[in-house]
Structures are given as C-alpha cells and as structure tokens.
Motif scaffolding. Structure first.
Motif, PDB file in Angstrom:
ATOM      1  N   ILE A   1     -42.957 -40.355  -4.610  1.00  0.00           N
ATOM      2  CA  ILE A   1     -42.291 -40.173  -3.740  1.00  0.00           C
ATOM      3  C   ILE A   1     -42.312 -38.660  -3.163  1.00  0.00           C
ATOM      4  O   ILE A   1     -41.894 -38.628  -1.872  1.00  0.00           O
ATOM      5  CB  ILE A   1     -40.816 -39.918  -4.750  1.00  0.00           C
ATOM      6  N   SER A   2     -43.235 -37.902  -3.547  1.00  0.00           N
ATOM      7  CA  SER A   2     -43.642 -36.602  -2.998  1.00  0.00           C
ATOM      8  C   SER A   2     -44.220 -36.724  -1.654  1.00  0.00           C
ATOM      9  O   SER A   2     -44.264 -36.130  -0.767  1.00  0.00           O
ATOM     10  CB  SER A   2     -44.359 -35.821  -3.795  1.00  0.00           C
ATOM     11  N   LEU A   3     -44.790 -38.123  -1.298  1.00  0.00           N
ATOM     12  CA  LEU A   3     -45.477 -38.414  -0.003  1.00  0.00           C
ATOM     13  C   LEU A   3     -44.395 -38.677   1.031  1.00  0.00           C
ATOM     14  O   LEU A   3     -44.699 -39.072   2.157  1.00  0.00           O
ATOM     15  CB  LEU A   3     -46.494 -39.486  -0.282  1.00  0.00           C
ATOM     16  N   LEU A   4     -43.138 -39.166   0.728  1.00  0.00           N
ATOM     17  CA  LEU A   4     -42.148 -39.769   1.387  1.00  0.00           C
ATOM     18  C   LEU A   4     -41.059 -38.603   1.691  1.00  0.00           C
ATOM     19  O   LEU A   4     -40.732 -37.630   0.817  1.00  0.00           O
ATOM     20  CB  LEU A   4     -41.787 -40.974   0.858  1.00  0.00           C
ATOM     21  N   ASN A   5     -40.294 -38.919   2.776  1.00  0.00           N
ATOM     22  CA  ASN A   5     -38.853 -38.113   2.952  1.00  0.00           C
ATOM     23  C   ASN A   5     -37.867 -38.957   2.371  1.00  0.00           C
ATOM     24  O   ASN A   5     -37.089 -39.798   2.998  1.00  0.00           O
ATOM     25  CB  ASN A   5     -38.702 -38.148   4.554  1.00  0.00           C
ATOM     26  N   ALA A   6     -37.815 -39.034   0.980  1.00  0.00           N
ATOM     27  CA  ALA A   6     -37.049 -39.816   0.101  1.00  0.00           C
ATOM     28  C   ALA A   6     -36.592 -38.722  -1.049  1.00  0.00           C
ATOM     29  O   ALA A   6     -37.084 -37.827  -1.628  1.00  0.00           O
ATOM     30  CB  ALA A   6     -37.852 -41.011  -0.320  1.00  0.00           C
ATOM     31  N   SER A   7     -35.415 -39.298  -1.676  1.00  0.00           N
ATOM     32  CA  SER A   7     -34.962 -38.550  -2.999  1.00  0.00           C
ATOM     33  C   SER A   7     -35.684 -38.985  -4.305  1.00  0.00           C
ATOM     34  O   SER A   7     -36.295 -40.243  -4.159  1.00  0.00           O
ATOM     35  CB  SER A   7     -33.551 -38.907  -2.929  1.00  0.00           C
ATOM     36  N   GLU A   8     -35.986 -37.924  -4.955  1.00  0.00           N
ATOM     37  CA  GLU A   8     -36.469 -38.552  -6.435  1.00  0.00           C
ATOM     38  C   GLU A   8     -35.725 -39.561  -7.162  1.00  0.00           C
ATOM     39  O   GLU A   8     -34.588 -39.274  -6.979  1.00  0.00           O
ATOM     40  CB  GLU A   8     -36.847 -36.984  -7.161  1.00  0.00           C
ATOM     41  N   TYR A   9     -36.418 -40.270  -7.891  1.00  0.00           N
ATOM     42  CA  TYR A   9     -35.744 -40.941  -8.841  1.00  0.00           C
ATOM     43  C   TYR A   9     -35.037 -40.197 -10.081  1.00  0.00           C
ATOM     44  O   TYR A   9     -35.800 -39.354 -10.525  1.00  0.00           O
ATOM     45  CB  TYR A   9     -36.630 -42.172  -9.098  1.00  0.00           C
ATOM     46  N   GLU A  10     -34.116 -40.713 -10.587  1.00  0.00           N
ATOM     47  CA  GLU A  10     -33.694 -40.123 -11.866  1.00  0.00           C
ATOM     48  C   GLU A  10     -34.155 -41.131 -12.989  1.00  0.00           C
ATOM     49  O   GLU A  10     -34.044 -40.898 -14.224  1.00  0.00           O
ATOM     50  CB  GLU A  10     -32.165 -40.053 -12.030  1.00  0.00           C
ATOM     51  N   THR A  11     -34.154 -42.471 -12.682  1.00  0.00           N
ATOM     52  CA  THR A  11     -34.780 -43.680 -13.547  1.00  0.00           C
ATOM     53  C   THR A  11     -35.695 -44.367 -12.361  1.00  0.00           C
ATOM     54  O   THR A  11     -35.488 -44.612 -11.511  1.00  0.00           O
ATOM     55  CB  THR A  11     -33.626 -44.263 -13.999  1.00  0.00           C
ATOM     56  N   VAL A  12     -36.677 -45.099 -13.142  1.00  0.00           N
ATOM     57  CA  VAL A  12     -37.503 -45.940 -12.493  1.00  0.00           C
ATOM     58  C   VAL A  12     -37.278 -47.360 -12.916  1.00  0.00           C
ATOM     59  O   VAL A  12     -38.267 -48.238 -12.502  1.00  0.00           O
ATOM     60  CB  VAL A  12     -38.993 -45.375 -12.259  1.00  0.00           C
ATOM     61  N   SER A  13     -36.231 -47.603 -13.798  1.00  0.00           N
ATOM     62  CA  SER A  13     -36.392 -49.135 -14.285  1.00  0.00           C
ATOM     63  C   SER A  13     -35.702 -49.839 -12.913  1.00  0.00           C
ATOM     64  O   SER A  13     -34.862 -49.519 -12.375  1.00  0.00           O
ATOM     65  CB  SER A  13     -35.284 -49.030 -15.198  1.00  0.00           C
ATOM     66  N   GLY A  14     -36.338 -50.772 -12.681  1.00  0.00           N
ATOM     67  CA  GLY A  14     -35.948 -51.656 -11.479  1.00  0.00           C
ATOM     68  C   GLY A  14     -36.973 -51.019 -10.104  1.00  0.00           C
ATOM     69  O   GLY A  14     -36.413 -51.642  -9.251  1.00  0.00           O
ATOM     70  N   ILE A  15     -37.571 -50.218 -10.288  1.00  0.00           N
ATOM     71  CA  ILE A  15     -38.448 -49.567  -9.197  1.00  0.00           C
ATOM     72  C   ILE A  15     -39.759 -49.964  -9.466  1.00  0.00           C
ATOM     73  O   ILE A  15     -40.425 -50.478  -8.295  1.00  0.00           O
ATOM     74  CB  ILE A  15     -38.243 -48.002  -9.101  1.00  0.00           C
ATOM     75  N   VAL A  16     -40.256 -49.849 -10.629  1.00  0.00           N
ATOM     76  CA  VAL A  16     -41.687 -50.451 -10.976  1.00  0.00           C
ATOM     77  C   VAL A  16     -41.519 -51.047 -12.285  1.00  0.00           C
ATOM     78  O   VAL A  16     -40.422 -50.538 -13.007  1.00  0.00           O
ATOM     79  CB  VAL A  16     -42.786 -49.329 -10.937  1.00  0.00           C
ATOM     80  N   ASP A  17     -42.350 -51.746 -12.757  1.00  0.00           N
ATOM     81  CA  ASP A  17     -42.367 -52.137 -14.312  1.00  0.00           C
ATOM     82  C   ASP A  17     -43.261 -51.537 -15.185  1.00  0.00           C
ATOM     83  O   ASP A  17     -43.202 -51.704 -16.476  1.00  0.00           O
ATOM     84  CB  ASP A  17     -42.675 -53.612 -14.270  1.00  0.00           C
TER      85      ASP A  17
END
Length: 238
Positions: free
Chosen positions: A214-230
C-alpha cells in the motif's frame, strides 16, 4: 526442471495446494526477477501434480505469445523464441517455462496460458488478464503468477484519485469468483533462504501489506486484510 524440489510439500505449500479446487483461481504474487519466487511457484505445481490432478498455469506474458508457448510444448520452438516483458524476464523464468512445457509434453494434465495484454495495445492490463482467467474457469483449478499488486482484492484509493483501475483480484472478486491470493513479501531482497505462511487474520500481515504494497500507492492503509488477501508468503533470512 524439478530435480532440486522436495517430494514432500512444506506446510506453506499445503496451505495453498488445499485451495486448488474446481472452479477456483489462485494467484501467487511476486516481486519480479526474484529467483526464489519462481522456485516456490514451481514447487506448488510439482506438489499438485503429485496428486495426479490437472492444472491451468497462467503467466504474466502477452497473450499474443500463446502460439509460441504451444509450439514450445510441441517441441517446435524453444524458450528463446518467446517474447517476455523486460521487467519480468530473467533466466529462472525462462527455465521454468521450459520445464513446464516439458511436463506438458510428457503427458501431464497441464495447460500453460499467457494472459497479459500486449504493450501498446491500449487496453487495461488487469481487465485483460482477469478476462483471460475468467475464460478458463472450469473443473480444473487455475494457478497464476503475477506481480504482487495484482493480488489485492480491494484498494481504498485516496479521494484525490479519480479514474483508477481495479487490479486483477478485485475484478475477479467483483465477479463472484472463487479466488485466493497470496503475495510474496521479503524482509529485504537478500533474505531469501526461508519462507513461512502468515494468515490474513494476523496483525503481522496487516503491517506487511501496508508497508510493502500500500505504501507504493496513493491509497489508505488497511486496518484489516481479511478479504484483501488470503495470506502472505514471507521470505526472511535463515
């Protein structure tokens, strides 16, 4: 091809192999040109074939190279004939392709697929790759090797961003497909002697995804990654 690969898969491999089910798509992420990433991917394929099962293997190569891949598998061309993007191309990648085509030529139930868009074609690469993967969904599971960012099932882009494209995993998820994604992350690129699996519900995974992707992107950090990756395949020094 597989002479240096262990017969018995590790726990890391088992976590992923168990998910290679009918109608499923599994994406292994990577930083390009990391040799151990290629070996890990080969090990997954080898372990799957130990169960005498079929597999579709998808690679980040332009779809116009599919005929060359087929000719290599038929013994009518060599890996030197295939065009691979410079950012991806390195000797272990070509050695893997040669080994996979030999597997197919030797009668293993394998389909090797080039799924990327051609450079200069003017289409969204992620949409193209997702479409190619969707076309292959069947009783035979799909295993793909793509850059790490393509594994993200959801990105919370900052409000200043407009017209952003979805990554492959997010497109597939929006289509309701059975998809699992596992980026490979290194503590640094010289620490490559040992890997371990970290599930998506662990705090360590959240930190790794935020810092390394996420640090590579202009995006907000995740509070949880369940459902983002496995899960994450984490490489570290031995």
């Amino acid at each position: 091809m597989f002479s240096s690969i262990p017969v018995y898969p590790s726990e890391v491999h088992n976590q992923i192999i168990e998910g290679l089910e009918p109608n499923s798509i599994t994406i292994i992420g990577e930083y390009h040109k990391q040799p151990e990433s290629i070996q890990f991917f080969e090990e997954l394929i080898y372990s799957h074939f130990q169960q005498d099962k079929c597999l579709v293997v998808a690679l980040e190569i332009a779809s116009n190279q599919q005929s060359i891949l087929d000719e290599i598998a038929e013994g009518r061309a060599t890996v030197a004939d295939i065009e691979i993007p410079q950012m991806i191309d390195h000797p272990p990648f070509r050695v893997m392709i040669d080994g996979l085509t030999r597997l197919k030529r030797n009668g293993n139930c394998l389909k090797l697929l080039a799924i990327d868009a051609e450079l200069g074609l003017g289409v969204d690469r992620d949409e193209w790759m997702a479409s190619k993967l969707l076309d292959q969904v069947s009783q035979i599971p799909i295993l793909a090797l793509l850059g790490n960012l393509h594994t993200l099932k959801k990105v919370d882009w900052n409000i200043s961003m407009s017209g952003v494209s979805l990554y492959v995993a997010e497109i597939l998820t929006s289509q309701g497909r059975k998809i699992r994604t596992y980026p490979q992350i290194w503590v640094d690129k010289t620490c490559n002697t040992r890997n371990r699996f970290i599930s998506s519900d662990e705090q360590e995974t959240i930190r790794l995804i935020n810092r390394r992707l996420i640090s590579l992107l202009n995006a907000s950090e995740y509070e949880t990654v369940s459902g983002i990756v496995d899960g994450v395949i984490f490489w570290e020094c031995g």
